[in-house]
Design a protein around this motif. Sequence first.
Motif, mmCIF file in Angstrom:
data_model
loop_
_atom_site.group_PDB
_atom_site.id
_atom_site.type_symbol
_atom_site.label_atom_id
_atom_site.label_comp_id
_atom_site.label_asym_id
_atom_site.label_seq_id
_atom_site.Cartn_x
_atom_site.Cartn_y
_atom_site.Cartn_z
ATOM 1 N N ARG A 9 8.151 -21.145 26.863
ATOM 2 C CA ARG A 9 8.914 -20.568 27.976
ATOM 3 C C ARG A 9 10.175 -21.387 28.268
ATOM 4 O O ARG A 9 11.213 -20.831 28.603
ATOM 5 C CB ARG A 9 8.052 -20.468 29.233
ATOM 6 C CG ARG A 9 6.953 -19.444 29.124
ATOM 7 C CD ARG A 9 7.545 -18.048 28.952
ATOM 8 N NE ARG A 9 6.510 -17.064 28.780
ATOM 9 C CZ ARG A 9 6.251 -16.419 27.651
ATOM 10 N NH1 ARG A 9 6.931 -16.687 26.569
ATOM 11 N NH2 ARG A 9 5.302 -15.531 27.579
ATOM 12 N N GLU A 12 12.677 -20.324 25.679
ATOM 13 C CA GLU A 12 13.160 -18.954 25.883
ATOM 14 C C GLU A 12 14.065 -18.835 27.100
ATOM 15 O O GLU A 12 15.091 -18.172 27.053
ATOM 16 C CB GLU A 12 11.976 -17.995 26.052
ATOM 17 C CG GLU A 12 11.179 -17.761 24.793
ATOM 18 C CD GLU A 12 9.941 -16.931 25.049
ATOM 19 O OE1 GLU A 12 9.668 -16.572 26.223
ATOM 20 O OE2 GLU A 12 9.218 -16.654 24.067
ATOM 21 N N ARG A 13 13.686 -19.446 28.197
ATOM 22 C CA ARG A 13 14.376 -19.214 29.467
ATOM 23 C C ARG A 13 15.471 -20.219 29.763
ATOM 24 O O ARG A 13 16.390 -19.919 30.524
ATOM 25 C CB ARG A 13 13.347 -19.193 30.591
ATOM 26 C CG ARG A 13 12.399 -18.019 30.432
ATOM 27 C CD ARG A 13 11.283 -18.054 31.422
ATOM 28 N NE ARG A 13 10.453 -16.858 31.249
ATOM 29 C CZ ARG A 13 9.242 -16.713 31.702
ATOM 30 N NH1 ARG A 13 8.672 -17.699 32.365
ATOM 31 N NH2 ARG A 13 8.570 -15.616 31.513
ATOM 32 N N TYR A 14 15.375 -21.426 29.208
ATOM 33 C CA TYR A 14 16.347 -22.470 29.537
ATOM 34 C C TYR A 14 16.977 -23.122 28.315
ATOM 35 O O TYR A 14 17.740 -24.063 28.456
ATOM 36 C CB TYR A 14 15.684 -23.552 30.401
ATOM 37 C CG TYR A 14 15.277 -23.047 31.756
ATOM 38 C CD1 TYR A 14 16.201 -22.969 32.791
ATOM 39 C CD2 TYR A 14 13.983 -22.626 32.000
ATOM 40 C CE1 TYR A 14 15.834 -22.502 34.034
ATOM 41 C CE2 TYR A 14 13.605 -22.151 33.242
ATOM 42 C CZ TYR A 14 14.534 -22.095 34.253
ATOM 43 O OH TYR A 14 14.175 -21.626 35.476
ATOM 44 N N LYS A 54 19.156 -29.261 34.348
ATOM 45 C CA LYS A 54 18.931 -27.857 34.695
ATOM 46 C C LYS A 54 17.816 -27.796 35.722
ATOM 47 O O LYS A 54 16.850 -28.560 35.649
ATOM 48 C CB LYS A 54 18.534 -27.045 33.461
ATOM 49 C CG LYS A 54 19.616 -26.981 32.411
ATOM 50 C CD LYS A 54 19.168 -26.178 31.226
ATOM 51 C CE LYS A 54 20.272 -26.172 30.182
ATOM 52 N NZ LYS A 54 19.926 -25.370 29.020
ATOM 53 N N MET A 56 14.692 -25.805 37.224
ATOM 54 C CA MET A 56 13.743 -24.797 36.768
ATOM 55 C C MET A 56 12.536 -24.769 37.692
ATOM 56 O O MET A 56 12.259 -25.729 38.394
ATOM 57 C CB MET A 56 13.306 -25.086 35.331
ATOM 58 C CG MET A 56 12.664 -26.429 35.121
ATOM 59 S SD MET A 56 12.149 -26.717 33.421
ATOM 60 C CE MET A 56 13.689 -26.642 32.574
ATOM 61 N N THR A 69 3.300 -22.808 33.052
ATOM 62 C CA THR A 69 4.449 -22.092 32.510
ATOM 63 C C THR A 69 5.718 -22.518 33.228
ATOM 64 O O THR A 69 5.664 -23.222 34.230
ATOM 65 C CB THR A 69 4.252 -20.560 32.605
ATOM 66 O OG1 THR A 69 5.258 -19.909 31.837
ATOM 67 C CG2 THR A 69 4.332 -20.077 34.045
ATOM 68 N N LEU A 71 9.173 -20.808 34.904
ATOM 69 C CA LEU A 71 9.710 -19.536 35.378
ATOM 70 C C LEU A 71 11.217 -19.620 35.563
ATOM 71 O O LEU A 71 11.744 -20.699 35.831
ATOM 72 C CB LEU A 71 9.080 -19.166 36.730
ATOM 73 C CG LEU A 71 7.571 -19.010 36.755
ATOM 74 C CD1 LEU A 71 7.105 -18.832 38.190
ATOM 75 C CD2 LEU A 71 7.144 -17.840 35.900
ATOM 76 N N PRO A 72 11.902 -18.491 35.462
ATOM 77 C CA PRO A 72 13.349 -18.521 35.721
ATOM 78 C C PRO A 72 13.627 -18.827 37.191
ATOM 79 O O PRO A 72 12.857 -18.448 38.072
ATOM 80 C CB PRO A 72 13.821 -17.120 35.345
ATOM 81 C CG PRO A 72 12.614 -16.301 35.146
ATOM 82 C CD PRO A 72 11.427 -17.190 35.048
ATOM 83 N N LYS A 74 15.303 -18.207 40.576
ATOM 84 C CA LYS A 74 15.870 -17.049 41.257
ATOM 85 C C LYS A 74 16.872 -17.521 42.307
ATOM 86 O O LYS A 74 16.817 -18.644 42.775
ATOM 87 C CB LYS A 74 14.771 -16.233 41.940
ATOM 88 C CG LYS A 74 13.788 -15.637 40.965
ATOM 89 C CD LYS A 74 12.741 -14.853 41.696
ATOM 90 C CE LYS A 74 11.740 -14.267 40.730
ATOM 91 N NZ LYS A 74 10.668 -13.554 41.408
#
Length: 91
Positions: A9, A12-14, A54, A56, A69, A71-72, A74
């Motif tokens: 994750r 993929e996301r960061y 970053k 997260m 996990t 998560l993005p 928000k």
Amino acid sequence: MSECHSKQRAEERYAIGYFNPCDILKDIWADRCELIKSDQEKYSHVFLVRYCNKYMRVVTDYDIRYVKTVLPLKDDFDLINRLIQKLALVA
């Protein structure tokens, strides 16, 4: 090649291919991050963590022994305000 869910994750996301959940857990235990949510029904905690410059959202188990996990992040203005307040107390 077997890869843990949190590492997948993070990639993929960061775009962080060298994500190390142990570093995140050390920051959480040392109280260097913001607890966003504590969910007793799902037995998890969600933390805002700065990692590799970053921000997260990291979901851990309820006892904070492992990272479930990533998560993005928000756009949550209330969360940003709480973070600014916490940073102001540190400075």
